[in-house]
Design an enzyme around this catalytic site. Structure first.
Site, short mmCIF file in Angstrom:
data_model
loop_
_atom_site.label_atom_id
_atom_site.label_comp_id
_atom_site.label_asym_id
_atom_site.label_seq_id
_atom_site.Cartn_x
_atom_site.Cartn_y
_atom_site.Cartn_z
N CYS A 2 0.84 -1.19 0.00
CA CYS A 2 0.00 0.00 0.00
C CYS A 2 0.88 1.25 0.00
CB CYS A 2 -0.94 0.09 1.19
SG CYS A 2 -2.04 -1.31 1.35
N ARG A 27 3.81 -0.26 -4.89
CA ARG A 27 3.61 -0.77 -3.53
C ARG A 27 2.32 -1.57 -3.40
NH1 ARG A 27 6.91 2.28 0.11
NH2 ARG A 27 5.63 1.58 1.84
N TRP A 72 -2.65 -2.97 -1.60
CA TRP A 72 -2.30 -4.38 -1.72
C TRP A 72 -3.08 -5.06 -0.60
CZ3 TRP A 72 0.04 -8.07 1.44
CH2 TRP A 72 0.45 -9.25 0.79
N GLU A 461 17.11 -17.98 -7.80
CA GLU A 461 16.69 -16.63 -8.17
C GLU A 461 16.01 -16.63 -9.55
OE1 GLU A 461 16.12 -14.05 -6.74
OE2 GLU A 461 16.18 -12.45 -8.22
N LYS A 465 12.13 -15.52 -10.28
CA LYS A 465 11.83 -14.45 -11.23
C LYS A 465 10.79 -14.91 -12.25
CE LYS A 465 13.35 -11.96 -9.80
NZ LYS A 465 13.97 -11.15 -8.78
N HIS A 484 16.71 -37.34 -6.42
CA HIS A 484 16.10 -37.71 -5.14
C HIS A 484 14.62 -37.31 -5.07
CE1 HIS A 484 19.96 -38.95 -3.65
NE2 HIS A 484 20.47 -37.81 -4.06
N LYS A 583 5.79 -4.42 -4.30
CA LYS A 583 7.25 -4.29 -4.23
C LYS A 583 7.75 -4.37 -2.80
CE LYS A 583 11.26 -3.13 -6.07
NZ LYS A 583 11.94 -4.24 -6.76
O1 M6R Z 1 12.76 -4.99 -0.32
P1 M6R Z 1 13.26 -6.38 -0.04
O2 M6R Z 1 14.54 -6.68 -0.70
O3 M6R Z 1 13.35 -6.65 1.43
O4 M6R Z 1 12.18 -7.36 -0.61
C1 M6R Z 1 12.28 -8.73 -0.39
C2 M6R Z 1 11.40 -9.52 -1.31
O5 M6R Z 1 10.06 -9.19 -1.09
C3 M6R Z 1 11.74 -9.29 -2.78
O6 M6R Z 1 13.08 -9.54 -3.04
C4 M6R Z 1 10.88 -10.17 -3.68
O7 M6R Z 1 11.21 -11.50 -3.49
C5 M6R Z 1 11.07 -9.72 -5.13
N1 M6R Z 1 9.83 -9.24 -5.65
C6 M6R Z 1 11.57 -10.80 -6.01
O8 M6R Z 1 11.76 -10.36 -7.32
#
Ligand code: M6R
Length: 588
Positions: A2, A27, A72, A461, A465, A484, A583
């Site tokens: 938010c 946000r 959000w 990662e 993504k 496994h 975000k």
């Molecule tokens: O702002 P932050 O780095 O603490 O955020 C952590 C995660 O929410 C963030 O990295 C999230 O996993 C991303 N959207 C991934 O791309």
């Protein structure tokens, strides 16, 4: 989680609030709303969907005071009625955070006759403000926040009152100073180009904001409001940074900015290297924590510290760490890694570790975050504003920062290798083509990202993504674990992406490639190992430049970021605003 914005002054508040909401949309973007006051007229507009849904309704609004919210959802589905502002009587309020005792408060208010319209926790704030309002909105806010438990950034307006009243606790809020006008917002970028000077509100602060004045109070330890001085600081957000430039999406722009994030982070580190060494000297134990992408960076950071400085490092996601009654003492250094510095789990993990005597190193891409305020030292990730929900350049910045921290801890410097690696990143950014692989992933039933050691961390990662922005299911695995269990999932409708950048482990990963191909699975390989022998049947090989194995993650991840981006675009998903996400995750 938010975003909220407020404006009071001589311009049309409808325009100012809308522009602010557009910048805060990263946000949260499942619904949006705004309330405007003009003399005795109170206008409330709220809609399910993205901020632009408000636009047709704002065209006829003229007002000098406005507050807005982009949501959000935490409590209650995205809908018009659950959207903010919430309004009771003559008061409208927007809220970012979670009111933990809302059910109890709601029951009490209902018993007194209040009728709730929404399923949100936030609506209790509107009812409480209305209950305590006796002609003084600041007093009503003070009484309201006195009842709330949890996290909140609140802004309220009231018909006939020529002010905005704000309050915050564990949710960010800043005040932006103008001439004959003032703003209040969740973050600095919302005010880029609007205000050169800001004040960061602290936990327990309340503010009364008019066009001409700002008064800040704190009521945490006192029942009575105490006037407090918060030092004005420059607004470092630049409006030019907020555009997508010549790219169709922020994500593409931000991937292209990876080389610069690596270089800038190196430059920023040189400014704090000595301070860092002093802060962590004598550490006997290192813990690294973070969430999502930041956690994946921690996995790489662990390897750096263990290899360069021979100190054992534990890595834990922040959401787990904070509930595990972790063993911490004065010899512990906790690296809290977070792009935003506002992630609730990471901030609380740092608070916990600090309360038990640990030194806190914040690795953040934010100049003024909660995490920075808790930390003994901030290691800057100088990636610049990252607007796309999916983290890209902040991840490479985090890896760079952790690499330099580990070397500094070991009493070494990088000898220019970071600049060299940044140059290689530039090659990868320029020359990578993932189109064929993106088509394979877009058509697949499942995707598996695999590697060993550092390549495994990058595989995690890459998988995150792709899932996050294309919604193609999948996972990241250590290549050795395949047999496994995961092998059972492999068939011709799956795509397995192997990251192979470690010469010594290349043969081992090759075995896993063979096992997938033998089960009919499609395979792609991202590699920089010269002369790598791969079994017949690999569908796609993407080659990146040769590089020191510790810095190869900077290169291989760019390929996986592009892959996620292209796949999302092929599937017609918005890579910048994936469904259900935001975000900055400022709630638990
Ligand atoms: O702002 P932050 O780095 O603490 O955020 C952590 C995660 O929410 C963030 O990295 C999230 O996993 C991303 N959207 C991934 O791309």
């Amino acid at each position: 989680m938010c975003g909220i914005i407020g404006y009071i002054g001589g311009r049309n508040a409808a325009v100012e609030v809308y522009e602010g909401l557009k910048r805060l949309e990263y946000r949260g973007y499942d619904s949006a709303g705004a309330a405007f006051c003009d003399g005795d007229k109170l206008t409330l507009i709220k809609k399910r969907g993205k901020v632009e849904k408000l636009l047709p309704h704002l065209k006829s609004v003229r007002a000098t005071i406005g507050i807005g919210h982009t949501r959000w959802a935490t409590h209650g589905v995205p809908s018009d009625v659950n959207a903010h502002p919430h309004s009771v009587g003559n008061i409208c309020v927007v809220h970012n955070g979670i009111i933990e005792n809302y059910a109890e408060l709601k029951a009490g208010l209902e018993a007194e006759g209040s009728v709730f319209l929404s399923r949100t926790d936030s609506e209790v704030a509107a009812h409480l403000l209305n209950k305590y309002y006796d002609g003084d909105l600041l007093y009503a806010m003070k009484m309201t926040v006195g009842k709330l438990r949890g996290s909140y950034a609140l802004m309220a307006v009231c018909k006939g009152e020529n002010k905005i009243v704000a309050a915050c606790n564990k949710s960010p809020l800043i005040i932006g100073y103008g001439f004959g006008e003032n703003y209040c917002a969740s973050d600095e970028p919302a005010l880029a180009g609007k205000c050169e000077t800001i004040v960061v509100m602290e936990d327990g602060d309340l503010a009364e904001i008019t066009a001409e004045s700002v008064a800040v109070y704190n009521a945490v330890y006192n029942c009575e409001l105490q006037s407090v001085i918060r030092e004005p600081e420059p607004n470092l957000a630049v409006s030019a940074d907020m555009s997508t430039g010549d790219c169709p999406h922020y994500m593409l722009k931000e991937i292209r900015e990876v080389p610069e994030s690596v270089l800038s982070t190196k430059r920023a580190f040189s400014g704090i290297a000595d301070k860092f060494k002093t802060a962590v000297s004598g550490a006997k134990r290192i813990i690294m924590t973070g969430c999502g992408t930041a956690y994946h960076a921690a996995l790489i950071g662990k390897r750096y510290f263990e290899s360069f400085a021979s100190i054992p490092v534990e890595v834990e996601t922040a959401g787990e760490f904070r509930y595990k009654d972790p063993l911490i003492n004065e010899d512990t250094v906790l690296f809290a890694i977070s792009q935003s510095g506002e992630t609730a789990d990471t901030v609380e993990a740092a608070r916990l570790a600090r309360s038990r005597g640990a030194k806190i190193v914040a690795v953040t891409n934010s100049h003024r975050s909660q995490l920075n305020r808790i930390a003994d030292i901030v290691v800057p990730v100088a990636a610049g504003p990252e607007i796309c929900v999916a983290a890209t350049k902040s991840y490479t910045g985090q890896i760079t920062a952790l690499y330099l921290c580990a070397l500094a801890f070991a009493g070494k410097d990088d000898g220019g290798i970071i600049e060299y690696a940044a140059g290689l990143c530039r090659d990868v950014v320029k020359n990578t083509n993932v189109d064929k692989l993106a088509h394979m992933c877009a058509r697949s039933r499942g995707t598996y990202f695999m590697g060993r050691d550092l390549d495994y961390a990058v595989a995690l990662e890459g998988s995150l993504k792709l899932k996050e922005i294309s919604y193609v299911p999948g996972d990241g695995y250590p290549a050795g674990e395949l047999k496994h269990g995961t092998l059972a999932l492999i068939d011709r409708r799956t795509v397995s992406v192997f990251v192979i950048t470690d010469k010594e482990l290349a043969g081992k990963s090759g075995n896993a490639v063979e096992q997938v191909i033998s089960r009919g699975g499609k395979v792609a390989v991202v590699t920089n190992v010269k002369g790598l022998e791969l079994p017949q049947g690999v569908s796609e090989v993407i080659t990146i430049p040769e590089c020191d194995k510790f810095l190869s993650p900077l290169l291989s991840v760019i390929v996986l970021q592009y892959l996620a981006y292209r796949t999302a675009v092929l599937l017609k998903k918005d890579p910048d605003k994936p469904r259900n996400l935001a975000k900055s995750v400022t709630v638990e």
